[in-house]
Write a protein that holds these residues in place. Structure first.
Motif, PDB file in Angstrom:
ATOM      1  N   SER A  18       2.119  82.874  11.236  1.00  0.00           N
ATOM      2  CA  SER A  18       3.292  82.248  11.853  1.00  0.00           C
ATOM      3  C   SER A  18       3.177  82.311  13.362  1.00  0.00           C
ATOM      4  O   SER A  18       2.636  83.277  13.912  1.00  0.00           O
ATOM      5  N   TYR A  58      18.011  69.072  11.673  1.00  0.00           N
ATOM      6  CA  TYR A  58      16.644  68.602  11.530  1.00  0.00           C
ATOM      7  C   TYR A  58      16.608  67.108  11.258  1.00  0.00           C
ATOM      8  O   TYR A  58      17.465  66.563  10.567  1.00  0.00           O
ATOM      9  N   GLN A  60      15.001  63.717   9.570  1.00  0.00           N
ATOM     10  CA  GLN A  60      14.532  63.432   8.223  1.00  0.00           C
ATOM     11  C   GLN A  60      13.023  63.639   8.134  1.00  0.00           C
ATOM     12  O   GLN A  60      12.269  63.189   9.004  1.00  0.00           O
ATOM     13  N   GLY A  61      12.605  64.341   7.089  1.00  0.00           N
ATOM     14  CA  GLY A  61      11.182  64.569   6.880  1.00  0.00           C
ATOM     15  C   GLY A  61      10.651  65.848   7.506  1.00  0.00           C
ATOM     16  O   GLY A  61       9.487  66.201   7.275  1.00  0.00           O
ATOM     17  N   VAL A  62      11.459  66.528   8.279  1.00  0.00           N
ATOM     18  CA  VAL A  62      11.025  67.781   8.900  1.00  0.00           C
ATOM     19  C   VAL A  62      11.494  68.946   8.036  1.00  0.00           C
ATOM     20  O   VAL A  62      12.682  69.067   7.741  1.00  0.00           O
ATOM     21  N   GLU A  63      10.556  69.801   7.628  1.00  0.00           N
ATOM     22  CA  GLU A  63      10.885  70.911   6.735  1.00  0.00           C
ATOM     23  C   GLU A  63      11.541  72.038   7.534  1.00  0.00           C
ATOM     24  O   GLU A  63      10.891  72.705   8.342  1.00  0.00           O
ATOM     25  N   LYS A  64      12.801  72.293   7.268  1.00  0.00           N
ATOM     26  CA  LYS A  64      13.509  73.319   8.022  1.00  0.00           C
ATOM     27  C   LYS A  64      13.013  74.724   7.710  1.00  0.00           C
ATOM     28  O   LYS A  64      13.119  75.627   8.549  1.00  0.00           O
ATOM     29  N   ASP A  65      12.471  74.934   6.520  1.00  0.00           N
ATOM     30  CA  ASP A  65      11.955  76.263   6.176  1.00  0.00           C
ATOM     31  C   ASP A  65      10.593  76.523   6.799  1.00  0.00           C
ATOM     32  O   ASP A  65      10.162  77.670   6.877  1.00  0.00           O
ATOM     33  N   LYS A  66       9.940  75.466   7.205  1.00  0.00           N
ATOM     34  CA  LYS A  66       8.640  75.626   7.833  1.00  0.00           C
ATOM     35  C   LYS A  66       8.775  75.734   9.353  1.00  0.00           C
ATOM     36  O   LYS A  66       8.050  76.486   9.996  1.00  0.00           O
ATOM     37  N   THR A  82       6.074  78.527  10.495  1.00  0.00           N
ATOM     38  CA  THR A  82       5.754  79.526   9.492  1.00  0.00           C
ATOM     39  C   THR A  82       4.584  79.066   8.625  1.00  0.00           C
ATOM     40  O   THR A  82       4.434  77.875   8.343  1.00  0.00           O
ATOM     41  N   ASP A  88      -0.589  71.302  11.064  1.00  0.00           N
ATOM     42  CA  ASP A  88       0.496  71.603  11.995  1.00  0.00           C
ATOM     43  C   ASP A  88       0.005  71.606  13.439  1.00  0.00           C
ATOM     44  O   ASP A  88       0.821  71.720  14.370  1.00  0.00           O
TER      45      ASP A  88
END
Lengths: 119, 116
Positions: A18, A58, A60-66, A82, A88
């Motif tokens: 991370s 966030y 659209q399409g962006v992973e909030k957990d990542k 993360t 990335d």
């Protein structure tokens, strides 16, 4: 005035780790900060809007957990990538709006960017 | 949805020549419009912005842009190019929504090359 800094300016990490990127407004307070991603020779794509004291919004399409965003103070927002993977790898840029100047169309001040390379 | 189109991904001019970078927006209501410049491996620097005051906007480094509603355009110009103007230029729009959530939507950028 209106200086935004980012740290680090460049980071290389191994896949699966991370990485935290800091965005600071140095001479003004920012209730709203924005995080962008820029691929080589491409435009900036807004990832999320960071609001002090509340959850980020966030795109659209962006992973909030990542892509974890924390805006704990009026001068600092952090983006944590993360479990980073090679896809990335990118140039991450933050911007901030001056909390004292919230008129419509007010300028966003950009940081110098952070280049992330995931091996 | 709001969008912005920059015609020409690359523009080359000679030093001292006129610089013209094109930007057209798509919006039923004229948005706020911005031009930013990006030097290699750096963030963006604001050149100028249009917020519904004067249609001819003067910015830093001798740049100016004219808002033309009839043409939905906001082209960036500079009368005489300098070597130091070589950079990537981005046009951006911001919809007229609540001021606390303004987003910037960027065009694809135009790389300006200046030859001696």
């Amino acid at each position: 005035g209106a200086v935004v800094s980012q740290h680090p300016s460049r980071v290389i990490c191994k896949s699966g780790t991370s990485v935290k990127i800091e965005c600071r407004s140095l001479d003004f307070q920012a209730t709203t900060m924005f995080w962008y991603r820029q691929f080589p020779k491409q435009s900036l794509m807004l990832m999320a809007t960071s609001n002090e004291g509340s959850k980020a919004t966030y795109e659209q399409g962006v992973e909030k957990d990542k892509f974890l965003i924390n805006h704990a103070s009026l001068t600092l927002s952090t983006l944590t990538v993360t479990s980073a993977h090679p896809e990335d790898s990118s140039f991450y840029i933050c911007s901030a709006r001056d909390a004292a100047r919230l008129g419509a169309g007010e300028t966003q001040y950009f940081g110098p960017g952070t280049r992330l390379l995931v091996l | 949805a709001q969008s912005v189109t920059q015609l020409g991904s690359h523009v080359s001019v000679s030093e001292g020549a006129l610089v013209l970078l094109r930007c057209n927006y798509s919006s039923s209501v004229p948005p706020y419009l911005f031009w930013y410049v990006q030097y290699p491996n750096q963030g963006l620097q604001l050149l100028l912005k249009y917020t519904s005051a004067a249609t001819l906007v003067k910015g830093i480094n001798g740049f100016e842009a004219e808002f033309k509603k009839s043409e939905t355009s906001f082209h960036l110009t500079k009368p005489s190019a300098h070597m130091s103007d070589a950079a990537e230029y981005f046009c951006a729009v911001s919809p007229k929504t609540s001021y606390n959530t303004d987003k910037l939507i960027f065009g694809t950028g135009t790389r300006l090359q200046v030859f001696p």
